[in-house]
Motif scaffolding. Structure first.
Motif, mmCIF file in Angstrom:
data_model
loop_
_atom_site.group_PDB
_atom_site.id
_atom_site.type_symbol
_atom_site.label_atom_id
_atom_site.label_comp_id
_atom_site.label_asym_id
_atom_site.label_seq_id
_atom_site.Cartn_x
_atom_site.Cartn_y
_atom_site.Cartn_z
ATOM 1 N N ALA A 97 -10.387 7.421 -2.103
ATOM 2 C CA ALA A 97 -9.013 7.376 -1.588
ATOM 3 C C ALA A 97 -8.030 7.154 -2.703
ATOM 4 O O ALA A 97 -6.912 7.661 -2.696
ATOM 5 N N LYS B 292 2.661 8.090 2.814
ATOM 6 C CA LYS B 292 1.804 7.719 3.935
ATOM 7 C C LYS B 292 2.218 8.426 5.204
ATOM 8 O O LYS B 292 1.419 9.036 5.876
ATOM 9 N N ASP C 107 -3.600 1.521 -3.715
ATOM 10 C CA ASP C 107 -3.712 2.853 -3.131
ATOM 11 C C ASP C 107 -4.276 2.837 -1.717
ATOM 12 O O ASP C 107 -4.086 3.781 -0.972
ATOM 13 N N ASN C 108 -4.984 1.782 -1.349
ATOM 14 C CA ASN C 108 -5.542 1.736 -0.004
ATOM 15 C C ASN C 108 -5.585 0.295 0.482
ATOM 16 O O ASN C 108 -5.653 -0.653 -0.315
ATOM 17 N N ASP D 205 -4.556 10.712 6.898
ATOM 18 C CA ASP D 205 -5.050 9.528 6.202
ATOM 19 C C ASP D 205 -4.936 8.252 7.029
ATOM 20 O O ASP D 205 -4.894 7.152 6.485
ATOM 21 N N THR D 206 -4.867 8.383 8.357
ATOM 22 C CA THR D 206 -4.670 7.202 9.195
ATOM 23 C C THR D 206 -5.748 7.142 10.276
ATOM 24 O O THR D 206 -5.598 7.703 11.362
ATOM 25 N N ARG E 45 -2.392 8.887 -2.281
ATOM 26 C CA ARG E 45 -1.578 9.074 -1.092
ATOM 27 C C ARG E 45 -0.122 8.925 -1.475
ATOM 28 O O ARG E 45 0.405 7.838 -1.580
ATOM 29 N N GLY F 186 -13.239 3.686 -1.041
ATOM 30 C CA GLY F 186 -11.925 3.244 -1.487
ATOM 31 C C GLY F 186 -11.536 3.933 -2.773
ATOM 32 O O GLY F 186 -10.373 4.276 -2.988
ATOM 33 N N THR G 187 0.831 -1.210 0.000
ATOM 34 C CA THR G 187 0.000 0.000 0.000
ATOM 35 C C THR G 187 0.863 1.256 0.000
ATOM 36 O O THR G 187 0.410 2.333 0.375
#
Length: 604
Positions: free
Chosen positions: A589, A597, A230-231, A392-393, A594, A586, A41
């Protein structure tokens, strides 16, 4: 812009309903070929080892290139790689490495001159320092004579045998004139490790083939593919469907999604990562000039200690991490490294004790107001702190909710601030514009580098150039211990010094370790027939600190004219972003890509 995204989201719904969503494809593996497809990811930032810093990149480079030494698959201590043996002078300042007789993948011999060129390039070229510059800071000179590589040090360096720099082929790389902008995208690469990169599509995949001339012998599989998603939700869907064979570095929600799948081995072992809070102790530059807007109360060690007593780490491990973490009663070296791991005990140990935290603050003059919030002793500023996390977490959001409740019990207000990764790195490592922030580190078998992130020299320069600090900490006692461990060649004595350093961080609390996350991974049992972790007993796979799992792995061969996937999914193996079955969230996202990360996630 919003209309454009909305239209694409509608398109995504159609794709998902059609059971499609595959973006990139590769040719079918030939019948009888053994191919391993690894999901990630995080995409490669560079195929140039002098520039690459992301964990996925450094992992791929481990599979491609040899090092002086590698972690032993059983003990994790340094063992021979391109250097088959070594000796040191009695003063520890001169090290001679005997480079083994082996070949680059283009047939050219590997010599000590390749290693000398690599190290000298990093010592003399600023661009080459990007990934591993600190690893040569103590090198006085590096020379070669046949197969003998001689490294002279400025001072003894106990970690010399854990050097993280891959050795590059001089005859290829000396032709590069602009290293800072060189993508290293000429394929096949010239490699010395178990695999050779043969194809790379940015943000999509890297394809590697087995090196038939690898000095240990050819790997068991023919091809290794790293596929970028990507996710995490898309990657998990890919694993369940059979589009990929293995995935690592999962968060608890993703891991829980595969635990009961009959086709998947859910891999849950002690990890090499520590998670901790950075508590701004008064950020300064290397010339001791204050920077940033950190809350002045956090300069007071009593306040930092009170925060520590207010945190219920058992609850965080159980409820934020779903029980898939060990509460941290020590510092930043995780327990898997038994020689260097330190855990507090007796009066030194900080336990969850809000009453004690309140007393510490009361005694230090931080009184509660009518609203229950404490103020500075002069009464001018409330103890209202920011908690900086990555935008993004989601698990960090949850952590923030718990910490807000803990700190409220001691009269401290906490407000969560979400930043994208680049801004997060800038504010917590350069500008000092934070109060408390989440961070963490994937620790190598030798912990010197993570310990070095708390040195005075790692603070930013007066010009604002980041030096890699994790805390803006600058403490003479810690510095002295660091220098002592650096030159201590007796492993047991050095380990004791490192434990003293960790105790200093623990009691001064510029960082507060909260838990050690488990290494959560998964692989398809119908595709992978065998794989050896590192360390071999209860170790890690993708998350490990060496290439051993991917050198030892074996898979089923691709059938003639059929899919190599056991799960009935696509046999192309190369998927980007959205996979059938992933919700529209998803896709959003995926669209808002991203790029990074988190700095902490990328480091080793």
């Amino acid at each position: 812009m919003r209309k454009w995204i909305a239209r694409l989201a509608v398109l995504g719904v159609a794709l998902l309903m059609a059971g499609q969503g595959q973006v990139a494809h590769a040719q079918e593996p030939a019948a009888g070929k053994k191919v391993l497809r690894v999901g990630a990811t995080q995409a490669v930032d560079s195929m140039n080892p002098f520039l690459a810093v992301r964990l996925v990149s450094t992992s791929i480079h481990r599979w491609m290139y040899g090092f002086l030494t590698v972690p032993d698959s059983k003990t994790l201590q340094p063992s021979p790689d391109l250097a088959e043996s070594w000796t040191s002078s009695s003063d520890g300042l001169t090290w001679t490495f005997k480079i083994r007789q082996a070949k680059w993948s283009d047939g050219q011999p590997i010599t000590a001159d390749d290693a000398a060129w690599t190290f000298n390039k990093i010592m003399t070229d600023d661009a080459a320092k990007t990934a591993n510059g600190p690893a040569v800071e103590n090198f006085e000179s590096v020379t070669a004579n046949g197969q003998d590589l001689v490294i002279k040090l400025k001072a003894p360096q106990a970690s010399i045998l854990d050097n993280p720099i891959p050795i590059m082929p001089k005859h290829v790389w000396e032709k590069v004139t602009d290293l800072a902008n060189y993508e290293a995208d000429t394929y096949p690469t010239v490699s010395s490790g178990p695999y050779i990169a043969v194809e790379h599509k940015k943000d999509q995949y890297v394809k590697l083939k087995a090196n038939p001339d690898y000095w240990r012998g050819k790997p068991k599989i023919d091809e290794l593919q790293v596929i970028f998603y990507d996710n995490p939700q898309a990657a998990i869907a890919g694993l369940k469907k059979g589009d990929i064979d293995l995935i690592g570095r999962l968060a608890p929600p993703e891991f829980q999604a595969i635990q009961n799948d009959p086709n998947i081995v859910a891999w849950n072992n002690q990890g090499r990562r520590a998670a901790y809070l950075e508590v701004n102790p008064g950020a300064t530059t290397t010339d001791n000039k204050p920077v940033g807007d950190g809350h002045p109360a956090l300069k007071d060690v009593k306040v930092r200690q009170a925060l520590h007593y207010a945190i219920d780490k058992q609850k965080l491990a159980a409820e934020v991490q779903g029980g898939l973490a060990k509460p941290a009663d020590g510092s930043i070296v995780p327990p898997m490294y038994k020689d260097f791991f330190w855990e507090a005990s007796g009066d030194t140990k900080v336990t969850y004790d809000p009453a004690k935290a309140n007393k510490i603050l009361d005694d230090a003059g931080y009184k509660k107001g009518a609203d229950g919030v404490r103020t500075m002793p002069d009464g001018k500023k409330k103890l209202e702190f920011r908690f900086t996390i990555h935008a993004d977490t989601p698990i960090e959001d949850k952590l923030g909710e718990y910490l807000t409740g803990f700190f409220k019990e001691i009269g401290v207000t906490l407000t969560t601030v979400k930043l994208d990764s680049s801004k997060f790195s800038e504010e917590t490592g350069v500008t000092g514009n934070y109060d408390i922030a989440i961070s963490g580190w994937s620790v190598n078998p030798d912990p010197e580098e993570v310990l070095a992130t708390h040195l005075c020299s790692r603070r930013p320069t007066p010009k604002g150039e980041g030096g890699g600090t994790e805390s803006f900490y600058c403490d003479p006692t810690y510095e002295k211990l660091y220098q002592e461990q650096l030159k201590e060649l007796d492993r047991a004595k050095r380990a004791d010094l490192i434990k003293q350093m960790q105790e200093r961080l623990y009691t001064e609390a510029p960082i507060i370790a909260i838990y050690y996350t488990n290494d959560l991974e998964g692989y398809r049992k119908d595709r992978i027939t065998s794989i050896t972790s590192i360390p071999e007993e209860n170790g890690l796979l993708y998350g490990g600190s060496g290439y051993w799992p991917f050198y030892t792995v074996d898979t089923v061969a691709a059938p003639a004219g059929g899919s190599a996937s056991g799960g009935g999914g696509s046999n192309t193996g190369l998927i980007l972003g959205v996979v059938g079955g992933v919700v529209v969230l998803g896709l959003v996202a995926f669209l808002v890509t991203r790029r990074r990360k988190s700095a902490a996630d990328e480091r080793e």
